[in-house]
Design a protein around this motif. Structure first.
Motif, PDB file in Angstrom:
ATOM      1  N   THR A  25       0.815  -1.215   0.000  1.00 11.14           N
ATOM      2  CA  THR A  25       0.000   0.000   0.000  1.00 11.14           C
ATOM      3  C   THR A  25       0.851   1.269   0.000  1.00 11.14           C
ATOM      4  O   THR A  25       0.469   2.265  -0.605  1.00 11.14           O
ATOM      5  CB  THR A  25      -0.979   0.011   1.192  1.00 11.14           C
ATOM      6  N   ASN A  26       2.002   1.238   0.656  1.00  8.04           N
ATOM      7  CA  ASN A  26       2.866   2.429   0.650  1.00  8.04           C
ATOM      8  C   ASN A  26       3.374   2.732  -0.761  1.00  8.04           C
ATOM      9  O   ASN A  26       3.379   3.888  -1.190  1.00  8.04           O
ATOM     10  CB  ASN A  26       4.042   2.258   1.622  1.00  8.04           C
ATOM     11  N   ARG A  30       2.461   6.110  -2.964  1.00  7.20           N
ATOM     12  CA  ARG A  30       3.511   6.949  -3.566  1.00  7.20           C
ATOM     13  C   ARG A  30       3.309   7.076  -5.070  1.00  7.20           C
ATOM     14  O   ARG A  30       3.357   8.171  -5.631  1.00  7.20           O
ATOM     15  CB  ARG A  30       4.894   6.354  -3.293  1.00  7.20           C
ATOM     16  N   ILE A  36      -1.336   7.845   2.359  1.00 11.43           N
ATOM     17  CA  ILE A  36      -1.730   6.480   2.729  1.00 11.43           C
ATOM     18  C   ILE A  36      -3.134   6.485   3.322  1.00 11.43           C
ATOM     19  O   ILE A  36      -3.920   5.559   3.104  1.00 11.43           O
ATOM     20  CB  ILE A  36      -0.697   5.812   3.666  1.00 11.43           C
TER      21      ILE A  36
END
Length: 192
Positions: A25-26, A30, A36
């Motif tokens: 997910t990070n 990005r 987030i």
């Protein structure tokens, strides 16, 4: 809804460039240019992202198959087979790395009844196109032809960028053989 689509496109990009091992997910946040927290508003986990991408990919395939089947409804079996093969290959070559990552991810996710329902829709569309042409057991034929097309398309990827026209021609020959359609074009006939 723009953020939802941006996040999904970011997720697709990560899968295409880094595969499942680089997918989290990070990285998606990005790539999408969102926080987030924004990502988690729509997708509580990376699995939720994968599930939505799989849904969209399958829905697009079903729409392509339905469109080809509808346009060719009054055609002969060869023309219908050509149209369905073309639709299936076109779907795969749009984003082959994404398709491969999602196929693998699907084996690790618990999509249960939803996956079966989506696969069943594809079989129904193809079987409906085959049935009026005397194809014996059209549902089994539809499952086999879908697996054949997906398998041949997927296996061509590891050997470099697939030549779409060559891939389509090879799949078409296999489909013709399965359906008992003679290939009267000497350039594509299988030599025996």
């Amino acid at each position: 809804m723009a953020t939802f689509d941006v996040v999904l496109e970011g997720a697709a990009h990560i899968l295409e460039t880094k595969g499942l091992h680089g997918f989290n997910t990070n990285a998606v946040a990005r790539q999408a240019g969102v926080s987030i927290g924004s990502l988690y508003q729509y997708f509580p986990s990376k699995e939720a992202l994968l599930v939505e991408l799989i849904r969209r990919k399958r829905t697009a395939l079903i729409e392509k198959m339905q469109d080809a089947s509808s346009r060719l409804e009054a055609s002969d079996l060869r023309t219908i087979a050509d149209g369905l093969v073309r639709a299936g290959i076109a779907h795969w070559v749009e984003r082959p790395e994404l398709a491969r990552s999602l196929e693998y991810a699907e084996t690790t996710l618990d999509l249960g009844p939803e996956t079966e329902a989506l696969k069943r829709q594809i079989v129904v569309v193809v079987a409906k196109a085959l049935a009026p042409h005397g194809v014996e057991n059209p549902e089994t034929a539809a499952r086999d032809l879908a697996a054949l097309t997906r398998g041949m398309a997927d296996s061509s990827g590891p050997f470099g960028k697939a030549d779409v026209s060559q891939l389509e021609q090879r799949v078409r020959r296999a489909v013709y053989g399965y359906l008992g359609i003679s290939d009267s074009n000497p350039l594509t006939s299988v030599r025996r």
